[in-house]
Design an enzyme around this catalytic site. Structure first.
Site, PDB file in Angstrom:
ATOM      1  N   THR A 302       0.863  -1.181   0.000  1.00 24.45           N
ATOM      2  CA  THR A 302       0.000   0.000   0.000  1.00 24.45           C
ATOM      3  C   THR A 302       0.903   1.235   0.000  1.00 24.45           C
ATOM      4  O   THR A 302       1.983   1.231   0.587  1.00 24.45           O
ATOM      5  CB  THR A 302      -0.931   0.020   1.228  1.00 24.45           C
ATOM      6  N   PRO A 303       0.490   2.299  -0.673  1.00 23.20           N
ATOM      7  CA  PRO A 303       1.376   3.461  -0.837  1.00 23.20           C
ATOM      8  C   PRO A 303       1.898   4.034   0.471  1.00 23.20           C
ATOM      9  O   PRO A 303       3.101   4.284   0.618  1.00 23.20           O
ATOM     10  CB  PRO A 303       0.497   4.473  -1.581  1.00 23.20           C
ATOM     11  N   ALA A 304       1.037   4.247   1.457  1.00 26.18           N
ATOM     12  CA  ALA A 304       1.473   4.890   2.694  1.00 26.18           C
ATOM     13  C   ALA A 304       2.302   3.955   3.565  1.00 26.18           C
ATOM     14  O   ALA A 304       3.368   4.327   4.059  1.00 26.18           O
ATOM     15  CB  ALA A 304       0.261   5.404   3.470  1.00 26.18           C
ATOM     16  N   LYS A 327       5.608 -10.547   0.288  1.00 19.65           N
ATOM     17  CA  LYS A 327       4.170 -10.642   0.015  1.00 19.65           C
ATOM     18  C   LYS A 327       3.853 -10.805  -1.464  1.00 19.65           C
ATOM     19  O   LYS A 327       2.751 -11.216  -1.827  1.00 19.65           O
ATOM     20  CB  LYS A 327       3.444  -9.456   0.650  1.00 19.65           C
ATOM     21  N   HIS A 332      -0.641 -11.035   1.236  1.00 19.58           N
ATOM     22  CA  HIS A 332      -0.676 -10.618   2.636  1.00 19.58           C
ATOM     23  C   HIS A 332      -1.607 -11.578   3.370  1.00 19.58           C
ATOM     24  O   HIS A 332      -2.822 -11.550   3.190  1.00 19.58           O
ATOM     25  CB  HIS A 332      -1.180  -9.188   2.745  1.00 19.58           C
TER      26      HIS A 332
END
Length: 402
Positions: A302-304, A327, A332
């Site tokens: 995920t970007p953040a 992953k 995940h």
């Protein structure tokens, strides 16, 4: 902390059953991800358009008749994973040495057997008086609790020590190592079977999609163009026991935990919780960041989350560290991620294979030099695993081989 010997260990994922299947796929850089072909569908009548890490054969592997009370996908995977790599025999040896009451069972999960609960609500039966109830085959209360996994494995193994289910989202089956270490150090038990299991279900797929976290393509951790995660399912276990003085072999050397509580689903923007967990694990192991040869990152794609974890790692570790997310191989696996990626760290210690980051090819300039895409080979003495959960519930583990 006193080192704990790892007597047996295994994982079953979309890559296959047991440690050899994981090692072969890592070496071959062969992903277990596939286009979503799992049952639950959306309002359009179609499966969620994404990629998943699905374990083959669960549909054709019912529990033994004696355990029919616990029948569900999650417990099927627990039973299947437990049969691998000599785990039953190793556990029998621990019970013979210490007694069933002196071996703890500490298991992690995120959604447990909620897939069975989804099915039960989808098949509600209307009674004569107008009330509704679960169909007879699913009207089994224990299956509809988070402790379904722990209760099943306690009965399946015959262990009589403390039986604990840890449910802290994606850090669940990393924190089981810490919980077990405390039980052993306190003298409550002499050994512990730890692990974690999570399986695919509608709540997982559509729940994460509602948070806009699921990628329509195979996940690309730490890639500049990453768009989200790929979900998977997995199960794994490890048998821990006090190490004798001077003993060599694979060991749990340290653990670190934190709960920054910054946000329900987003990590602290400076990665403070992640740093606290990593620093705590290093301190408990009595080593420095420069001593770590391989770090398995939480790395969800995920970007953040990726950029924040990378910044936390860059603030603590030298550029020479080999760090990567696996992953892209397994997806995940949520509450099972801690045990799966601990097994991968143990494989790195045993075989000297340091996985990179599969599917990723364009480094994010915001991430540090520690993030590696290619595999490497090196003899290392210490490996680390990061697992970070919702609510800033973080855990880092240090493993060693001497």
């Amino acid at each position: 902390m006193p080192a704990l010997a790892i007597r047996a260990w295994s994982a079953t994922t979309a890559l296959g059953r047991g440690v050899q299947a994981q090692q072969s796929a890592l070496l071959e850089r062969r992903s277990g991800l596939r286009r979503n072909d799992f049952g639950p569908v959306g309002s359009d009548g179609q499966p969620l358009p994404c990629w998943i890490g699905r374990v083959e054969g669960l549909e054709d592997a019912p529990l033994p008749a004696a355990f029919a009370r616990w029948e569900c996908r999650n417990n099927r995977l627990a039973w299947l994973a437990f049969q691998q790599d000599g785990l039953p025999e190793a556990l029998a040896g621990a019970v013979a040495a210490h007694g069933a009451g002196r071996v703890a069972l500490v298991l992690g999960t995120s959604t447990s057997s909620i897939g069975a609960t989804e099915e039960a609500y989808g098949r509600l039966e209307t009674q004569v008086d107008g009330t509704q109830r679960f169909p007879a085959g699913l009207d089994r209360s224990i299956v509809h609790t988070v402790h379904s996994l722990g209760d099943f494995m306690q009965h399946a193994t015959g262990l009589r020590g403390p039986c604990i289910t840890v449910a802290t989202a994606c850090s669940s089956s990393a924190k089981v190592f810490a919980q077990a270490a405390r039980l052993i150090q306190a003298g409550v038990v002499d050994a512990a079977l730890v692990g974690g299991v999570d399986t695919l279900c509608g709540s997982v797929l559509f729940g994460f999609n509602s948070l806009q976290l699921v990628s329509p393509d195979p996940c690309r951790p730490f890639d500049a163009g990453r768009t989200g995660l790929s979900l998977g399912e997995a199960g794994g276990f490890a048998l821990l026991e006090r190490a004798t003085p001077g003993e060599t072999g694979l060991q749990l050397r340290g653990y670190g935990e934190s709960s920054d509580a910054h946000h329900m689903s987003s990590p602290h923007p400076q990665g403070l919780g992640a740093q606290y967990a990593m620093r705590d694990a290093l301190a408990r192991a009595g080593v420095t960041a420069a001593d770590i040869g391989y770090l398995n990152l939480h790395g969800t794609a995920t970007p953040a989350n990726d950029s924040i974890e990378a910044a936390a790692v860059a603030a603590m570790f030298p550029d020479t560290l080999h760090a990567g997310s696996t992953k892209g191989w397994t997806g995940h696996t949520l509450g099972a991620a801690g045990i799966v990626e601990s097994v991968i760290a143990l494989l790195a210690l045993r075989h000297g294979t340091l996985p990179g980051t599969l599917n990723s090819d364009t480094p994010d300039p915001a991430c540090g030099a520690q993030i590696r895409f290619a595999n490497a080979t090196a003899d290392i003495d210490l490996a680390m695993n990061n697992s970070f959960g919702f609510g800033g519930n973080n855990c880092s583990l240090v493993f060693g081989c001497s």
